[in-house]
Design a protein around this motif. Structure first.
Motif, PDB file in Angstrom:
ATOM      1  N   LEU A 150      44.732  64.953 107.132  1.00 23.26           N
ATOM      2  CA  LEU A 150      43.960  63.750 106.803  1.00 23.26           C
ATOM      3  C   LEU A 150      42.483  63.891 107.126  1.00 23.26           C
ATOM      4  CD1 LEU A 150      46.491  61.104 108.145  1.00 23.26           C
ATOM      5  CD2 LEU A 150      45.853  61.447 105.754  1.00 23.26           C
ATOM      6  N   THR A 151      41.678  63.174 106.359  1.00 21.82           N
ATOM      7  CA  THR A 151      40.266  63.023 106.686  1.00 21.82           C
ATOM      8  C   THR A 151      39.931  61.538 106.569  1.00 21.82           C
ATOM      9  OG1 THR A 151      39.678  63.425 104.391  1.00 21.82           O
ATOM     10  CG2 THR A 151      39.561  65.305 105.859  1.00 21.82           C
ATOM     11  N   ALA A 152      38.810  61.172 107.133  1.00 17.57           N
ATOM     12  CA  ALA A 152      38.377  59.772 107.042  1.00 17.57           C
ATOM     13  C   ALA A 152      38.252  59.401 105.566  1.00 17.57           C
ATOM     14  CB  ALA A 152      37.050  59.589 107.757  1.00 17.57           C
ATOM     15  N   GLY A 153      38.765  58.234 105.223  1.00 20.08           N
ATOM     16  CA  GLY A 153      38.726  57.794 103.826  1.00 20.08           C
ATOM     17  C   GLY A 153      40.089  57.846 103.167  1.00 20.08           C
ATOM     18  N   GLN A 203      44.065  57.168 102.556  1.00 22.32           N
ATOM     19  CA  GLN A 203      44.802  55.923 102.737  1.00 22.32           C
ATOM     20  C   GLN A 203      46.256  56.205 103.087  1.00 22.32           C
ATOM     21  OE1 GLN A 203      43.876  52.658 100.180  1.00 22.32           O
ATOM     22  NE2 GLN A 203      42.221  53.803  99.216  1.00 22.32           N
ATOM     23  N   SER A 250      48.271  58.211  98.264  1.00 17.10           N
ATOM     24  CA  SER A 250      47.906  58.803  96.976  1.00 17.10           C
ATOM     25  C   SER A 250      48.926  59.833  96.511  1.00 17.10           C
ATOM     26  CB  SER A 250      46.503  59.413  97.031  1.00 17.10           C
ATOM     27  OG  SER A 250      46.484  60.509  97.895  1.00 17.10           O
ATOM     28  N   GLY A 301      51.927  53.455  90.298  1.00 16.98           N
ATOM     29  CA  GLY A 301      50.888  53.025  91.212  1.00 16.98           C
ATOM     30  C   GLY A 301      51.441  52.158  92.328  1.00 16.98           C
ATOM     31  N   THR A 302      50.925  50.946  92.418  1.00 18.56           N
ATOM     32  CA  THR A 302      51.286  50.048  93.502  1.00 18.56           C
ATOM     33  C   THR A 302      52.794  49.845  93.583  1.00 18.56           C
ATOM     34  OG1 THR A 302      49.300  48.897  92.845  1.00 18.56           O
ATOM     35  CG2 THR A 302      50.646  47.839  94.505  1.00 18.56           C
ATOM     36  N   ARG A 345      42.944  52.412 105.114  1.00 16.74           N
ATOM     37  CA  ARG A 345      42.078  53.591 105.129  1.00 16.74           C
ATOM     38  C   ARG A 345      41.942  54.166 106.552  1.00 16.74           C
ATOM     39  NH1 ARG A 345      36.500  53.816 104.976  1.00 16.74           N
ATOM     40  NH2 ARG A 345      36.311  51.567 104.736  1.00 16.74           N
ATOM     41  N   HIS A 357      44.574  47.059 105.656  1.00 19.67           N
ATOM     42  CA  HIS A 357      43.939  46.278 104.587  1.00 19.67           C
ATOM     43  C   HIS A 357      44.317  44.806 104.620  1.00 19.67           C
ATOM     44  CE1 HIS A 357      43.412  50.098 101.964  1.00 19.67           C
ATOM     45  NE2 HIS A 357      42.450  49.947 102.821  1.00 19.67           N
ATOM     46  N   ILE A 392      38.922  59.877 112.812  1.00 20.71           N
ATOM     47  CA  ILE A 392      39.928  60.886 113.190  1.00 20.71           C
ATOM     48  C   ILE A 392      39.226  62.018 113.917  1.00 20.71           C
ATOM     49  CG2 ILE A 392      39.806  62.078 110.926  1.00 20.71           C
ATOM     50  CD1 ILE A 392      42.850  62.580 111.256  1.00 20.71           C
TER      51      ILE A 392
END
Lengths: 450, 372
Positions: free
Chosen positions: B329-332, B334, B319, B231-232, B255, B282, B259
């Motif tokens: 990409l789409t809005a949302g 990251q 992700s 993860g992080t 995020r 962020h 776009i």
């Protein structure tokens, strides 16, 4: 209980079924080796309740590695490959499924301009040799088919006339842009035609046993549902459906249409998104045997490791997502067996790390079966168009969207329920200004929607 | 000698590195080229990668690269012998066959084409390029800056329409681009014919090795071979390794909140349409606006210029831990926004005139010009 829907996942000789009606969910599981056992299982699940539809997740039944038969692959290109360079595919699955490979001259560019006349004589010669070799299906992939499928249609007609026993899959019916990926999908599709025929007939027979008004449908890899006729023609659409069905089931049980969803499994978490009730999909993901196909499937990102590690990774994603988070146990019925206990423990650990608004779903039946029951008709189109003005783009876009809505209607959507879920016109890099790639997704509510 | 080989096993790293240096727009959807190159190398065997200094200075060489759309190329793949046509055309200029090839630019699909050309022609590949990134025009190169003539420009389509253009750089570009549109959306080009001695000052050296190095970092993380964290931790470790390997700075991450097509007017010299996107950082809460025209060209942070061409702007999908761009990409979604400094020659006055913000129609001074 009225307006019941049943979802069934078939895998490894077992059936996992869920009946959904209103807010009630029942579950059943058992062996599915013969029709009688399967019919008995579904009748026991229905308990006399009228069942409007049975939706099957048959992706495991259509595993191309075990269920596929070798086929002939024919590419239509403006020039023959030099010494065969670049024609092969590194995937062992594809190499096993391609019993014969050939290329013939023809094809169009992305905007529908013919690059070379179709060599029908070479085409018929190759098809005849494929049949003489004992192959029973042929995958036909023409360059530019997403822009103009004339050569594929003509070639398909000619082969059917000359060699009626040879089944033909046409790439423009199977997938989107990208010749190699679409050819891979078309080969896998052709290889599964025989198996799909058996599966569709069997599922229809068993569903029919629940009553004359019970219809039979299939979950597609994009999370929508398709008809028996469509699966029979395009079995590749039924692959990778389990993850998509699980995402749909999680959102349904959580009572949300938009969510970031964590599917908890014993060995990790798979993260996906649901938008407007449909799983978020992508076309560039590895499919069966790691083969990329230009076919939409639910985008699931695996997070392996301990429950604590997957919890912190999911928390980071959920924290910055504008939609609610849902964590769901993605196994069989919650609480059953060590396998499910591990998945349940993980789901609880993840949910505990998230804000209180997070929904924890511990499904009363297998999540994918519940999702299968809840799938709705959908369609997806991916094409390139050229428009000099915004008005021309809007006009051409409307035509493609109408095509997508028609496909939704053909998948059993209730009249008037069809809607465009997303429609993206993306500028295509390095082509003349005004070149757009249009990706349209549409959905609808099924006729049997309670 | 620094010679080494590029084999089938190197293709995944080459592909991943090519995506990184594609500056987020031009590398999308180039996976088909990896499958294609693997098949070629499996037939021909490895390609020898050499430094320019390891070759006889009199060796005739030429740059190889494609112009046009990768979407079109994915739909209409090369037939395999396009490099043979180019080499035959250019050999006339030298009165002798080519002795080596080099990349026009080691990025996007053009990191793979020169390898395929070297494999098919049986020639060594020179470890250099003329852009260090993707530029939309084939004369936006360090070869051009050093005075190496782009023409004669040999071009061939996947249908084997071929042409040898002997004219000025900008004119050759215009004529070839018209032909690319009519010939299926892309052309393979052989250009900048020169003796290897000219490359000493004209090329960005070590470009192919750098692509492979960055690609290996990305492949290691994508395959999950990096077991140091999840993860992080994995994401942060990848960012650290990428910045260490490329000298990149992280402009921010968060995020995608917007776009779509950009409202700005673009010059007609460039193909494609302008696209804009906004990333909400962020950590700082700032809005990072990115302008793309084929590739990412500009980043504004809360309205202030933060980075611009010729420096590279790259997007990492948090992700999937893969490089990404506006088409995916789409809005949302990251992403992290990285800025990789261009080769020093691009920050010269001549370099910025050819590949800086002004060349893309932005009435802005590059951050490096502010002190001048």
């Amino acid at each position: 209980m009225e307006g019941a829907r049943i979802g069934v996942r078939l895998a490894a000789g077992h059936a996992h079924a869920a009946l959904v009606a209103g807010g009630e969910v029942r579950q059943a599981a058992g062996r599915s080796a013969d029709d009688r056992a399967l019919s008995r299982l579904l009748r026991g699940l229905a308990q006399g309740t009228p069942v409007q539809s049975v939706t099957w997740d048959v992706s495991a039944e259509l595993d191309p590695a075990s269920a596929g038969s070798p086929v002939a692959a024919v590419r239509i290109l403006p020039r023959m490959p030099f010494r065969g360079l670049g024609s092969g595919h590194p995937s062992p699955l594809l190499r096993a499924l391609v019993g014969r490979q050939a290329a013939v001259i023809g094809g169009h560019d992305l905007f529908g301009v013919e690059l070379a006349m179709l060599d029908i004589y070479a085409l018929l010669r190759d098809a005849a040799e494929a049949e003489a070799q004992g192959l029973t299906a042929l995958a036909l992939t023409a360059t530019g088919a997403p822009g103009c499928h004339d050569h594929e249609l003509v070639a398909g007609e000619l082969i059917r006339d000359a060699l009626p026993q040879l089944r033909v899959s046409l790439s423009h019916q199977v997938g989107g842009l990208g010749l190699l990926d679409r050819e891979a999908a078309t080969v896998i599709n052709a290889a599964l035609l025989g198996r799909a025929e058996q599966v569709v007939e069997r599922c229809g027979r068993v569903a029919g046993g629940l009553g004359p008004l019970t219809s039979s449908w299939f979950v597609a890899g994009d999370g929508g549902r398709i008809s028996a006729e469509r699966l029979r023609l395009l079995p590749v659409l039924g692959l990778s459906a389990t993850g998509a069905a699980a995402l749909t089931g999680a959102a349904r049980l959580a009572g949300v249409d938009d969510a970031v969803v964590g599917l908890a499994r014993p060995d990790g978490l798979a993260v996906g998104h649901v938008r407007d009730g449909l799983p978020h999909v992508a076309t560039d993901l590895p499919g069966p045997g790691g083969v990329r196909m230009a076919v939409p499937q639910a985008a699931l990102t695996p997070i392996s490791g301990s429950a604590a590690a997957s919890a912190s990774a999911f928390a980071l994603l959920a924290e910055h997502d504008q939609h609610p988070a849902v964590v769901a146990v993605a196994g069989e019925a919650a609480g059953g067996g060590d396998h499910n206990r591990a998945a349940t423990d993980r789901a609880r650990a993840v949910a505990a790390r998230l804000p209180s608004a997070t929904v924890l779903v511990e499904p009363p039946a297998e999540l994918a079966a519940i999702g299968a029951a809840g799938t709705e008709p959908s369609a997806w189109l991916d094409t390139v168009l050229y428009a000099e003005t915004a008005e021309e783009l809007a006009r051409k876009r409307a035509v493609v969207e109408q095509r997508a809505l028609t496909l939704v209607a053909e998948s059993g959507a209730r009249l008037g329920s069809e809607r465009v879920v997303s429609s993206r016109a993306l500028s295509v890099s390095f082509l003349r200004s005004g070149s757009y790639r249009l990706v349209v997704r549409a959905g609808g509510r099924a006729e049997d929607d309670a | 000698m620094t010679a080494r080989s590029i084999t089938v096993a190197d293709v995944p790293a080459l592909l991943a590195g090519a995506e990184f240096f594609s500056t987020s727009a031009a590398g999308e959807g180039i996976e088909f080229a990896g499958v294609w190159l693997e098949d070629i190398l499996a037939h021909t065997g490895p390609v020898e990668l050499v430094a320019a200094d390891d070759l006889d200075p009199d060796t005739p060489c030429a740059a190889v690269g494609a112009m046009g759309s990768t979407v079109a190329m994915a739909e209409l793949p090369p037939s395999g012998d396009e490099p043979v046509v180019l080499a035959r055309s250019l050999a006339g200029r030298f009165g002798a066959p080519l002795g080596a090839v080099m990349p026009l630019n080691a990025a996007s699909v053009n990191a793979l084409h020169p390898v395929a050309a070297a494999a098919v022609l049986g020639l060594p590949l020179i470890d250099c390029d003329g852009m260090g990134r993707v530029f939309p025009l084939i004369h936006q190169t360090t070869y051009e800056l050093a005075g190496v003539s782009l023409s004669p420009l040999a071009v061939v389509s996947a249908g084997h329409d071929s042409l040898l253009l002997d004219t000025g750089s900008a004119r050759a570009e215009q004529i070839a681009r018209s032909m690319a549109q009519a010939a299926g959306g892309w052309l393979l080009c052989g250009m900048y014919p020169a003796r290897v001695a000219r490359l000493r000052e004209a090329a960005i050296h070590g470009s192919v090795s750098r692509v492979l190095e960055v690609g290996r970092v990305l492949c290691e993380h994508a395959s999950g071979d990096d077991r140091s964290g999840h993860g992080t931790a994995r994401h942060e470790r990848l960012l650290r390794e990428l910045t260490a390997a490329t000298g990149a700075a992280v402009l921010g991450g968060g995020r995608v909140v917007e776009i779509g097509p950009s409202v700005r007017q673009a010059g007609t010299v460039y193909p494609g349409n302008p696209v804009g996107m906004v990333v909400h950082d962020h950590d700082s809460g700032r809005l990072i606006r990115l302008e793309a025209h084929n590739e990412l060209v500009l980043a504004l942070s809360d309205g202030a210029l933060a980075a611009a061409v010729p420096d590279l702007l790259c997007l990492l999908d948090r992700s999937t831990l893969r490089m990404t761009g506006p088409e995916r990409l789409t809005a949302g979604d990251q992403v992290d926004v990285l800025c990789v400094p261009a080769a020093p020659v691009w920050h010269s006055v001549a370099g910025l005139a050819l590949g800086g913000p002004g060349a893309f129609g932005f009435p802005l001074r590059h951050p490096r010009e502010e002190g001048r």
